[in-house]
Design an enzyme around this catalytic site. Structure first.
Site, PDB file in Angstrom:
ATOM      1  N   CYS A 102       0.850  -0.953   0.108  1.00  0.00           N
ATOM      2  CA  CYS A 102       0.584   0.066   0.088  1.00  0.00           C
ATOM      3  C   CYS A 102       0.879   1.742  -0.112  1.00  0.00           C
ATOM      4  CB  CYS A 102      -1.074   0.292   0.880  1.00  0.00           C
ATOM      5  SG  CYS A 102      -2.359  -1.758   1.000  1.00  0.00           S
ATOM      6  N   HIS A 142      -9.191   3.394  -2.153  1.00  0.00           N
ATOM      7  CA  HIS A 142      -7.706   3.079  -2.387  1.00  0.00           C
ATOM      8  C   HIS A 142      -7.165   1.853  -2.559  1.00  0.00           C
ATOM      9  CE1 HIS A 142      -4.296   1.722  -0.049  1.00  0.00           C
ATOM     10  NE2 HIS A 142      -4.489   0.761   0.731  1.00  0.00           N
TER      11      HIS A 142
END
Lengths: 372, 372
Positions: free
Chosen positions: B81, B320
């Site tokens: 991430c 995201h």
């Protein structure tokens, strides 16, 4: 930048997780550099996707933080078979005093069909994969064009394989160490993708390799470091019989080093297939276009020739653990320049070259190292 | 280095391959920078493993060479991430005049079980994965320790989610654009991993983002850029209630920028979970340890507060898309400093911060941008 230390595991089928290969190679490189891990300011990891190994740990960066007990920057750089060379290229540019570049790969734990399927996925999908173009097929089509155009033969490729196997016999870390293969064995090996035989193809193995790059002077300096890319679709490229990315990377590396290809004393060339080594002689400037075969016919690239190529045994006979290959080349050339290669030592080696390819010429890294 | 241009696709569920998101974002960034692809000397791609998407094209570097018709160096940098932030950090250090940093992710095409299984594989395997510690569970255990120690409550987290949703309503590229969510909706959302509710978790989407970094002066300068890593095993770390890698990266970035956290006018903070945003206020130096909740209780981090956090809507409500997130933060802060954010524009924003986390604190990138 300078190379302060190098490390490498034996290339074989031993059953360890990828990070253990990386760890062992790193410890050897640290010992060689007379450094502790606390001296290292950043780590660059070359590694292919672990998804292939059915491994359930994708955050390799954090795993290395754990393994080395460090909070320094760590980056992962997959670049398929050029991983080690590309990681060295990036480490050289990052601007740190001491950088550890490392790779560990466990390639041989996968079932053959997984390895085949996954290695294939580094080629172009829409046209080439759907036509069944596994890497041997893709490279054969390039080689067929080359043979047609320049009159090279399968006998030339057999000589390339034979040379690399002869060298590997002398390398304790090579898979084929002390296991000679005859020219007859090579010529009689089964056809994999006509006209390529099994012995035209590089060898999948597990293993790790590492190097420590430093701004502090050592006995080996990086005087050229370049990387270039090329289009995915082999037959959509400007040049069919050669790899354009090798030409660009080599030209840039020689330009930085301010030397000519004729000044190279020893080279590790990416022999994923024997044909790739042969036409890379030309892309790297060691021979005129179409004349690469003369180097192997005349023995110029043999261990006792003018320009020994793949004294380590190369991907062919040392073994090809994907991302670790590029770092194993750095390991070999650094040790050749330092005169540490014992039975396979090239005489008077002052300047060496490492040439690492990802995919069928899709990404290429070239490094030129010099004995200081 | 300066930021010459930024680009970003809408974050949503649209059905395109990952490289199309990357391409669209790159074209927007090139247009914003008034550049052509031939001006770009190197490309850094942040992207997660395509294996997850069942995609059969792993050599992303070569694919981008094809897409952009260029032979320049291209590297791929997966950092789960934190990919976008880490790629920006590397691009800033590579030493080129103009570098394109880009990410495109197609996350939502995977079946839920694949996504869950594969995102989980970014956590520690031997102890945590085998105990069923999916990321929400891992983060809940951190949060439970935090609540116990500092007296924060789930109502504080609801306020964090509410703020980010309110901001996303004003952002045309956010998934929740023009779709308000009430505080009641948040507090009544189903429990995912007690006490986390669905609305404490960030939102998986597809999308791409890009930035062009240049040595040539522009209206936005990168005055701080740092990256740090931490151990894989959450509960093997020195600090349980916070992320050490954020503290190291933030301290280094503020040191480079020669400013204090109090001088930040606007920030994009990695709200993978609402709790992570809350304790990151402390790790980033915006609040004393244990006092992060006061910022959200007093409205200081609201769009009209002293230090607006996640004006874009954040991972929570903008969405995201893994590696693209860090670049979307750069996109938002660059545009905030240039006064281009219309309804969500923060007043008098001169200095902004981007904070991007990979895994549960395993790798962190921090960037500080300044209006020139």
């Amino acid at each position: 930048m300078y190379i302060k230390g190098v490390g490498m595991t034996k290339f074989d089928y031993s059953d360890k997780p990828w990070w253990q290969f990386a760890y062992e190679a790193s410890l050897e490189a640290l010992g060689d550099a007379k450094m502790k891990i606390s001296d290292i300011e950043a780590i660059v990891l070359a590694a292919v996707s672990s998804a292939a190994g059915g491994e359930h740990q994708t955050h390799k960066v954090s795993l290395l933080s754990d393994l080395f007990k460090t909070n320094v920057p760590i980056i992962e750089l997959p670049s398929v078979c050029a991983g080690g060379g590309v990681a060295t290229w990036v480490a050289n540019r990052l601007g740190y005093k001491n950088v550890l570049v490392v790779s560990g790969e466990k390639l041989v734990d996968n079932p053959s069909e997984v390895t085949t399927d996954w290695i294939l996925s580094a080629s172009e999908r829409a046209i080439e994969q759907t036509e069944g173009m596994l890497f041997p097929v893709q490279n054969v089509l390039v080689w067929q064009q080359y043979m047609e155009k320049y009159g090279a033969t399968m006998d030339d490729l057999a000589l390339v394989a034979f040379k690399n196997h002869q060298n590997a016999v002398l390398n304790p870390k090579a898979y084929y160490y002390q296991r000679p293969v005859s020219l007859g064995d090579i010529k009689r090996s089964p056809v994999v993708a006509s006209p390529f035989r099994l012995m035209d193809c590089s060898l999948s193995v597990n293993g790790g390799a590492a190097a420590i790059l430093s701004t502090e002077k050592s006995d080996v300096e990086i005087i050229g470091s370049a990387m270039a890319t090329d289009y995915l679709l082999t037959f959509g490229r400007e040049i069919i019989t050669h790899f354009k990315a090798t030409r660009i990377a080599a030209e840039q590396a020689f330009g930085q080093a301010k030397i000519k290809p004729q000044q190279i004393d020893v080279a590790e060339v990416h022999d994923a297939f024997t044909s790739v080594e042969l036409f890379s002689y030309e892309d790297l400037g060691f021979a005129p276009i179409g004349k690469g075969a003369e180097l192997i016919r005349k023995g110029k690239v043999n261990l006792d020739g003018e320009l020994p190529v793949n004294p380590s045994g190369g991907l062919k006979a040392k073994g090809h653990p994907i991302s670790a290959t590029g770092l194993a080349q750095i390991y070999e050339i650094a040790n050749q320049l330092r005169g540490r290669c014992q039975d396979r030592q090239v005489k008077n080696a002052k300047i060496g070259l490492c040439h690492n390819i990802g995919g069928a010429g899709g990404s290429v890294a070239c490094h030129i190292l010099k004995k200081t």
